[in-house]
Write a protein that holds these residues in place. Sequence first.
Motif, PDB file in Angstrom:
ATOM      1  N   THR A 153     -42.073  18.870 -14.810  1.00 34.79           N
ATOM      2  CA  THR A 153     -42.848  19.380 -13.768  1.00 34.79           C
ATOM      3  C   THR A 153     -43.996  18.346 -13.632  1.00 34.79           C
ATOM      4  OG1 THR A 153     -44.112  20.722 -14.661  1.00 34.79           O
ATOM      5  CG2 THR A 153     -42.007  21.886 -14.157  1.00 34.79           C
ATOM      6  N   ASP A 154     -44.283  18.304 -12.454  1.00 33.21           N
ATOM      7  CA  ASP A 154     -45.603  17.485 -12.189  1.00 33.21           C
ATOM      8  C   ASP A 154     -46.920  17.835 -13.112  1.00 33.21           C
ATOM      9  OD1 ASP A 154     -44.401  15.805 -10.207  1.00 33.21           O
ATOM     10  OD2 ASP A 154     -45.368  17.096  -8.498  1.00 33.21           O
ATOM     11  N   MET A 155     -46.776  19.111 -13.399  1.00 34.62           N
ATOM     12  CA  MET A 155     -48.085  19.499 -14.311  1.00 34.62           C
ATOM     13  C   MET A 155     -48.091  19.210 -15.677  1.00 34.62           C
ATOM     14  SD  MET A 155     -49.809  23.213 -14.409  1.00 34.62           S
ATOM     15  CE  MET A 155     -48.437  24.088 -15.046  1.00 34.62           C
ATOM     16  N   GLU A 156     -46.503  19.313 -15.963  1.00 30.66           N
ATOM     17  CA  GLU A 156     -46.132  18.814 -17.379  1.00 30.66           C
ATOM     18  C   GLU A 156     -46.440  17.292 -17.898  1.00 30.66           C
ATOM     19  OE1 GLU A 156     -42.623  22.024 -18.883  1.00 30.66           O
ATOM     20  OE2 GLU A 156     -42.167  20.410 -17.520  1.00 30.66           O
ATOM     21  N   LEU A 157     -45.874  16.420 -16.554  1.00 31.00           N
ATOM     22  CA  LEU A 157     -46.102  15.061 -16.755  1.00 31.00           C
ATOM     23  C   LEU A 157     -47.406  14.946 -17.043  1.00 31.00           C
ATOM     24  CD1 LEU A 157     -45.219  12.042 -16.625  1.00 31.00           C
ATOM     25  CD2 LEU A 157     -45.324  12.329 -13.947  1.00 31.00           C
ATOM     26  N   GLY A 158     -48.637  15.545 -16.182  1.00 30.69           N
ATOM     27  CA  GLY A 158     -50.036  15.388 -16.374  1.00 30.69           C
ATOM     28  C   GLY A 158     -50.676  15.622 -17.524  1.00 30.69           C
ATOM     29  N   LYS A 159     -49.978  16.610 -18.445  1.00 30.51           N
ATOM     30  CA  LYS A 159     -50.326  16.782 -19.478  1.00 30.51           C
ATOM     31  C   LYS A 159     -49.828  15.811 -20.615  1.00 30.51           C
ATOM     32  CE  LYS A 159     -50.370  21.045 -21.493  1.00 30.51           C
ATOM     33  NZ  LYS A 159     -50.149  22.415 -21.983  1.00 30.51           N
ATOM     34  N   LEU A 160     -48.678  15.323 -20.547  1.00 30.80           N
ATOM     35  CA  LEU A 160     -48.312  14.169 -21.393  1.00 30.80           C
ATOM     36  C   LEU A 160     -48.950  12.985 -21.317  1.00 30.80           C
ATOM     37  CD1 LEU A 160     -44.374  14.738 -21.437  1.00 30.80           C
ATOM     38  CD2 LEU A 160     -46.004  15.403 -23.224  1.00 30.80           C
ATOM     39  N   ARG A 193     -52.064  12.678 -20.466  1.00 31.99           N
ATOM     40  CA  ARG A 193     -53.374  12.820 -20.903  1.00 31.99           C
ATOM     41  C   ARG A 193     -53.203  12.932 -22.459  1.00 31.99           C
ATOM     42  NH1 ARG A 193     -53.541  16.438 -16.491  1.00 31.99           N
ATOM     43  NH2 ARG A 193     -53.250  18.111 -17.890  1.00 31.99           N
ATOM     44  N   ALA A 194     -51.946  12.603 -22.962  1.00 31.15           N
ATOM     45  CA  ALA A 194     -51.878  12.822 -24.414  1.00 31.15           C
ATOM     46  C   ALA A 194     -51.804  14.212 -24.947  1.00 31.15           C
ATOM     47  CB  ALA A 194     -52.412  11.569 -25.163  1.00 31.15           C
ATOM     48  N   GLU A 195     -51.726  15.206 -24.284  1.00 28.57           N
ATOM     49  CA  GLU A 195     -51.630  16.487 -24.669  1.00 28.57           C
ATOM     50  C   GLU A 195     -50.277  16.893 -24.993  1.00 28.57           C
ATOM     51  OE1 GLU A 195     -53.411  19.271 -21.867  1.00 28.57           O
ATOM     52  OE2 GLU A 195     -55.045  17.765 -21.358  1.00 28.57           O
ATOM     53  N   PRO A 196     -49.965  17.628 -26.088  1.00 29.84           N
ATOM     54  CA  PRO A 196     -48.599  18.222 -26.384  1.00 29.84           C
ATOM     55  C   PRO A 196     -48.228  18.978 -25.430  1.00 29.84           C
ATOM     56  CG  PRO A 196     -50.204  19.035 -27.922  1.00 29.84           C
ATOM     57  CD  PRO A 196     -50.908  18.165 -27.120  1.00 29.84           C
ATOM     58  N   LEU A 197     -46.904  19.008 -25.182  1.00 33.76           N
ATOM     59  CA  LEU A 197     -46.225  20.184 -23.995  1.00 33.76           C
ATOM     60  C   LEU A 197     -45.622  21.049 -25.038  1.00 33.76           C
ATOM     61  CD1 LEU A 197     -45.913  20.467 -21.227  1.00 33.76           C
ATOM     62  CD2 LEU A 197     -43.830  19.022 -21.564  1.00 33.76           C
ATOM     63  N   GLU A 198     -45.900  22.376 -24.932  1.00 34.64           N
ATOM     64  CA  GLU A 198     -45.194  23.451 -25.413  1.00 34.64           C
ATOM     65  C   GLU A 198     -43.921  23.835 -24.526  1.00 34.64           C
ATOM     66  OE1 GLU A 198     -46.060  24.654 -28.465  1.00 34.64           O
ATOM     67  OE2 GLU A 198     -47.659  23.265 -28.667  1.00 34.64           O
ATOM     68  N   ASP A 230     -34.361  19.055 -32.674  1.00 36.30           N
ATOM     69  CA  ASP A 230     -35.802  18.203 -32.782  1.00 36.30           C
ATOM     70  C   ASP A 230     -35.484  16.753 -32.820  1.00 36.30           C
ATOM     71  OD1 ASP A 230     -37.577  20.673 -32.837  1.00 36.30           O
ATOM     72  OD2 ASP A 230     -37.624  20.280 -34.928  1.00 36.30           O
ATOM     73  N   GLY A 231     -36.088  15.913 -32.294  1.00 32.82           N
ATOM     74  CA  GLY A 231     -35.857  14.399 -32.134  1.00 32.82           C
ATOM     75  C   GLY A 231     -36.292  14.049 -30.727  1.00 32.82           C
ATOM     76  N   MET A 279     -40.560  18.462 -31.618  1.00 31.95           N
ATOM     77  CA  MET A 279     -40.673  18.750 -32.712  1.00 31.95           C
ATOM     78  C   MET A 279     -41.349  20.297 -33.111  1.00 31.95           C
ATOM     79  SD  MET A 279     -39.704  16.761 -34.746  1.00 31.95           S
ATOM     80  CE  MET A 279     -40.099  17.040 -36.455  1.00 31.95           C
ATOM     81  N   LYS A 280     -40.342  21.262 -33.310  1.00 31.50           N
ATOM     82  CA  LYS A 280     -40.576  22.870 -33.562  1.00 31.50           C
ATOM     83  C   LYS A 280     -41.265  23.268 -32.207  1.00 31.50           C
ATOM     84  CE  LYS A 280     -41.437  22.227 -38.420  1.00 31.50           C
ATOM     85  NZ  LYS A 280     -42.332  22.088 -39.570  1.00 31.50           N
ATOM     86  N   GLY A 281     -40.565  22.931 -31.202  1.00 27.98           N
ATOM     87  CA  GLY A 281     -41.044  23.338 -29.657  1.00 27.98           C
ATOM     88  C   GLY A 281     -42.090  22.750 -29.023  1.00 27.98           C
ATOM     89  N   THR A 282     -42.621  21.493 -29.465  1.00 25.92           N
ATOM     90  CA  THR A 282     -43.696  20.992 -29.176  1.00 25.92           C
ATOM     91  C   THR A 282     -43.156  19.498 -28.690  1.00 25.92           C
ATOM     92  OG1 THR A 282     -45.230  22.346 -29.994  1.00 25.92           O
ATOM     93  CG2 THR A 282     -45.954  20.048 -29.292  1.00 25.92           C
ATOM     94  N   ILE A 283     -43.310  18.914 -27.429  1.00 25.91           N
ATOM     95  CA  ILE A 283     -43.003  17.772 -27.129  1.00 25.91           C
ATOM     96  C   ILE A 283     -44.220  16.737 -27.030  1.00 25.91           C
ATOM     97  CG2 ILE A 283     -42.222  16.132 -25.298  1.00 25.91           C
ATOM     98  CD1 ILE A 283     -40.153  18.313 -24.555  1.00 25.91           C
ATOM     99  N   THR A 284     -44.176  15.721 -27.589  1.00 24.58           N
ATOM    100  CA  THR A 284     -45.254  14.711 -27.669  1.00 24.58           C
ATOM    101  C   THR A 284     -44.562  13.390 -26.853  1.00 24.58           C
ATOM    102  OG1 THR A 284     -44.926  13.848 -29.916  1.00 24.58           O
ATOM    103  CG2 THR A 284     -46.670  15.346 -29.424  1.00 24.58           C
ATOM    104  N   SER A 285     -45.542  12.921 -26.101  1.00 23.41           N
ATOM    105  CA  SER A 285     -45.178  11.547 -25.422  1.00 23.41           C
ATOM    106  C   SER A 285     -44.925  10.430 -26.477  1.00 23.41           C
ATOM    107  CB  SER A 285     -46.007  11.106 -24.230  1.00 23.41           C
ATOM    108  OG  SER A 285     -45.902  10.172 -23.616  1.00 23.41           O
ATOM    109  N   ARG A 286     -44.049   9.626 -26.260  1.00 27.08           N
ATOM    110  CA  ARG A 286     -43.634   8.252 -26.827  1.00 27.08           C
ATOM    111  C   ARG A 286     -44.094   7.198 -25.874  1.00 27.08           C
ATOM    112  NH1 ARG A 286     -45.594  10.981 -30.148  1.00 27.08           N
ATOM    113  NH2 ARG A 286     -44.563  11.460 -32.353  1.00 27.08           N
TER     114      ARG A 286
END
Length: 141
Positions: A82-89, A91-96, A104-105, A122-129
């Motif tokens: 979503t637009d809100m989830e993109l904003g979090k990523l 800002r280098a914030e993890p996404l639950e 996982d992967g 990883m374990k229900g959390t997405i971090t941006s690469r």
Amino acid sequence: MFSYMEERFGIREQVFVDFDWFSRRKSWWILRKTASAMLPVSLKVSQVGLKAFDKVGQYLKPSTRMIQLFGLHATKAVYRLTDMELGKLLRAEPLEVTSSGVEDGFVILRLNDHVLGLGLLMKGTITSRIRQSEAQRMVSG
């Protein structure tokens, strides 16, 4: 590499039939086949084409550009933001995430019809690469 792309992302080997692959150390590069790009067998290639993968530990990590080019063919491990989830990523914030149905992967991050790059689930959390410079371009562009 082809089996990894098909198993993880559902991108079939046929998608890459028009490309040649080169490896150097722990990286793989891809170059579109053309009649004018015939390379002598004895030529030592330093760098050519688009960087496609790096070997990180025991894993293959597709490059952002590789995923941006071929990610539209993916049928698995795609997370639609979503637009809100993109904003979090960005800002280098993890996404639950809950019940993504993906192991996982690495996951392909999409916003509407746009393939943005990779995230690591990883374990229900997405971090941006996605590189910070690329993220800045997305925000300003």
